[in-house]
Design an enzyme around this catalytic site. Structure first.
Site, mmCIF file in Angstrom:
data_model
loop_
_atom_site.group_PDB
_atom_site.id
_atom_site.type_symbol
_atom_site.label_atom_id
_atom_site.label_comp_id
_atom_site.label_asym_id
_atom_site.label_seq_id
_atom_site.Cartn_x
_atom_site.Cartn_y
_atom_site.Cartn_z
ATOM 1 N N ASP A 1 41.363 -10.121 -16.468
ATOM 2 C CA ASP A 1 39.945 -9.777 -16.536
ATOM 3 C C ASP A 1 39.409 -10.669 -17.670
ATOM 4 O O ASP A 1 40.036 -11.694 -17.967
ATOM 5 C CB ASP A 1 39.755 -8.272 -16.828
ATOM 6 C CG ASP A 1 38.345 -7.789 -16.520
ATOM 7 O OD1 ASP A 1 38.057 -7.498 -15.350
ATOM 8 O OD2 ASP A 1 37.501 -7.719 -17.449
ATOM 9 N N LYS B 1 42.945 0.098 -15.246
ATOM 10 C CA LYS B 1 42.408 -0.970 -16.089
ATOM 11 C C LYS B 1 43.090 -0.894 -17.437
ATOM 12 O O LYS B 1 43.556 0.178 -17.838
ATOM 13 C CB LYS B 1 40.898 -0.790 -16.291
ATOM 14 C CG LYS B 1 40.201 -2.073 -16.621
ATOM 15 C CD LYS B 1 39.938 -2.857 -15.360
ATOM 16 C CE LYS B 1 39.350 -4.216 -15.633
ATOM 17 N NZ LYS B 1 38.835 -4.797 -14.383
#
Ligand code: GLU
Length: 450
Positions: free
Chosen positions: A166, A126
Site C-alpha cells: 500500500d 490491513k
C-alpha cells in the site's frame, strides 16, 4: 438509518469515536446497506452488524531497527485481520508517518467489502506502521522490513493472511519482507505475500492493476452513458503506482491524463502523460523523490502550480483522485461540480470527505464511482497472484489483463444491479456497498455464531 444500525453506530462511536476515518467508513456503509438490513430482521438477533464493524483480530507490535549510523529507532506496527468469512485475510501494508489504529481499521473495514466485490475468495485485512520511509537508505528500509516481518511472521501464511503493498510499500519492501519470512519459516511459501517481484512468484500486471482496473471500470460507466473513453481528459491526484497505471491505460485507450499532483502542487500537461518517455520519467522521478512532481513540469515545459490541487479545472472530463484519504473536501467538490465534470471516480481508499461525497452524489448528472469498486482491481490481481502461486504456474500478461478486465466489468455490473434491485437507480456507491456487504453477510450467517 434504521434503529438497529443507529444503535450499532452509537455503540461504535462511544467505543471508538476518536477513530474518525473508521467511523466515516462505517457510516458510508451503514447508510448504503440499510435497505438490505431492513429486509433481514434476523441480522439483528445475530448481532451481525456489530460483528462486521469489530475486527476479528488486531495486533500491535514494536519494531526496532538500526539506522546507518548505528542509532536505534522504535516504531509501532499493526495488522488488522478484519474479516475472514469469505477467504484468508488479504490486504496491504501501509508505511507512513500518519498511520495509527484508526487508519488501519478503516482500511481493513473497506478492504473487506472491496475484496468481496472482486468475486474471489479473499477476506479483509490491513496493516502497516508509523515508520516514515522518506529519506531512508536502502539498507535502512531492509532492516526495518526484516524487523517488521520478525514480529509478524507467525500470524500470517498463504491460507491465513496474505499481506501486500500500500502507500510506502512497493516491490522493494515486499522483497525484503518475503526474504525475512522465508528465512524465519525455512519454507518456500511465496503465496504469503503479493506484489512480489517476477523472479520469485510475482504476477505480471500487478503493479499496474489498480490503475488499469480503474480505467476498465470507468469504461463501463461511460458505456452506461452511451459515451466512450476516446479523447477523454482526466485529472488525477498522486503519481504513485496507481495514478501511473491510470496514465498508462488511459493513453493506450486514446484518453489522456492532463492534470496530476504531488505533495508540492499540481502539474498541467495539456498534451497528456501519454508517451513512454513521460511515463518512464514519472517512475524515475518517484524513485528519486516521492514528495515533488515539479521536476516533470520543468522537464517537459508544463505549467506547475505550487501548493494547489487540480480539482475543478474546466478542461477536464473525468476526475480520479488517486492519492490518499479525504483528499477531496467539500470546497473541492463544489469546484468539481461547477466545472461541469460528468465522471468522478474515487481511486484512492476513501479519497472524498463525507460531506463532499454527499454533495457529489446529490448531483445526479455526475456518475460517482466508489473507491471500494473502482480500485478493487489491485487486490483482485493479488488474488490472481495467489492462484498462480498455489498452482506453481505463471500466467501470461494477456491472461491476467483479460481476467482483470472481466473482474472490473463484473464489479460494475453487480453494483448497478444491486442498486437497481433496491429501487435506487444507477447509484454505484450504494450498489457497491450493497453487493460487497451481501456476500460477507451471507457467509457470516451461514457459518454461525463466530
Ligand atoms: N493496498 C491495496 C488495496 O488497497 C492492495 C491490497 C492487496 O493487494 O492485498 O486494495
Amino acid at each position: 438509518m434504521n434503529a438497529y444500525l443507529q444503535s450499532v453506530l452509537e455503540d461504535i462511536k462511544e467505543r471508538h469515536g476518536h477513530q474518525k476515518e473508521f467511523i466515516q467508513a462505517v457510516e458510508e456503509v451503514f447508510t448504503c446497506v440499510e435497505p438490505v438490513v431492513d429486509k433481514h430482521p434476523e441480522y439483528e438477533n445475530a448481532d451481525l452488524l456489530t460483528r462486521m464493524v469489530d475486527p476479528e483480530r488486531m495486533f500491535s507490535f514494536r519494531i526496532t531497527w538500526m539506522d546507518d549510523n548505528g542509532k536505534w529507532h522504535t516504531n509501532r506496527g499493526w495488522r488488522c485481520q478484519f474479516n475472514g468469512a469469505i477467504g484468508p485475510y488479504k490486504g496491504g501494508l501501509r508505511f507512513q508517518k500518519n498511520v495509527n489504529t484508526g487508519i488501519i481499521k478503516f482500511l481493513g473495514f473497506e478492504q473487506t467489502f472491496k475484496n468481496s466485490l472482486t468475486g474471489l475468495p479473499i477476506g479483509g485485512a490491513k496493516g502497516g506502521s508509523d515508520f516514515d520511509p522518506a529519506g531512508k537508505s536502502d539498507a535502512e528500509i531492509m532492516r526495518f522490513c526484516q524487523s517488521y516481518m520478525t514480529a509478524l511472521y507467525r500470524y500470517i501464511g498463504p491460507d491465513i493472511d496474505v499481506p501486500a503493498g500500500d502507500m510506502g510499500v512497493g516491490g522493494r519492501e515486499i522483497g525484503y519482507l518475503f526474504g525475512q519470512y522465508r528465512r524465519l519459516k525455512g519454507k518456500w511459501e511465496n503465496g504469503v505475500l503479493t506484489g512480489k517481484g517476477l523472479s520469485y512468484g510475482g504476477s505480471l500486471i500487478r503493479p499496474e492493476a489498480t490503475g488499469y482496473g480503474a480505467i476498465y471500470y470507468l469504461c463501463e460507466v461511460l458505456k452506461h452513458n452511451n459515451d466512450t473513453i476516446e479523447g477523454k481528459r482526466i485529472a488525477t491526484s498522486g503519481y504513485g503506482n496507481v495514478a501511473w497505471g491510470i496514465m498508462k491505460k488511459a493513453a493506450q485507450l486514446g484518453a489522456k491524463v492532463t492534470y496530476f499532483s504531488g505533495p508540492d502542487g499540481y502539474v498541467y500537461d495539456p498534451d497528456g502523460v501519454t508517451t513512454d518517455e513521460k511515463l518512464n520519467y514519472i517512475l524515475e522521478m518517484r524513485a528519486k523523490d516521492p514528495m515533488h512532481c515539479k521536476p516533470y513540469a520543468d522537464k517537459f515545459g508544463c505549467k506547475f502550480v505550487a501548493g494547489e490541487k487540480a480539482w475543478g479545472e474546466a478542461d477536464v472530463d473525468v476526475c480520479m483522485p488517486a492519492a490518499t484519504q479525504n483528499d477531496v473536501n467539500l470546497e473541492c467538490a463544489k469546484k468539481i461540480v461547477a466545472s461541469g465534470v460528468k465522471y468522478y471516480m474515487e481511486v484512492a481508499n476513501m479519497p472524498t470527505t463525507a460531506d463532499a461525497l454527499e454533495y457529489l452524489r446529490s448531483h445526479k448528472d455526475i456518475a460517482v464511482g466508489p473507491s471500494k469498486a473502482v480500485n478493487a482491481g489491485g487486490v483482485g490481481v493479488s488474488a490472481l497472484e495467489m492462484a498462480q502461486n498455489s498452482e506453481r504456474l505463471v500466467w501470461t500478461e494477456d491472461m491476467v489483463d483479460e481476467q482483470l478486465k472481466n473482474m472490473m466489468i463484473n464489479i460494475h455490473k453487480v453494483s448497478a444491479e444491486a442498486a437497481e434491485e433496491y429501487g435506487l437507480g444507477y447509484d454505484l456507491v450504494a450498489g457497491a456497498n450493497i453487493a460487497g456487504f451481501k456476500k460477507v453477510a451471507e457467509a457470516m450467517m451461514e457459518q454461525g455464531c463466530f
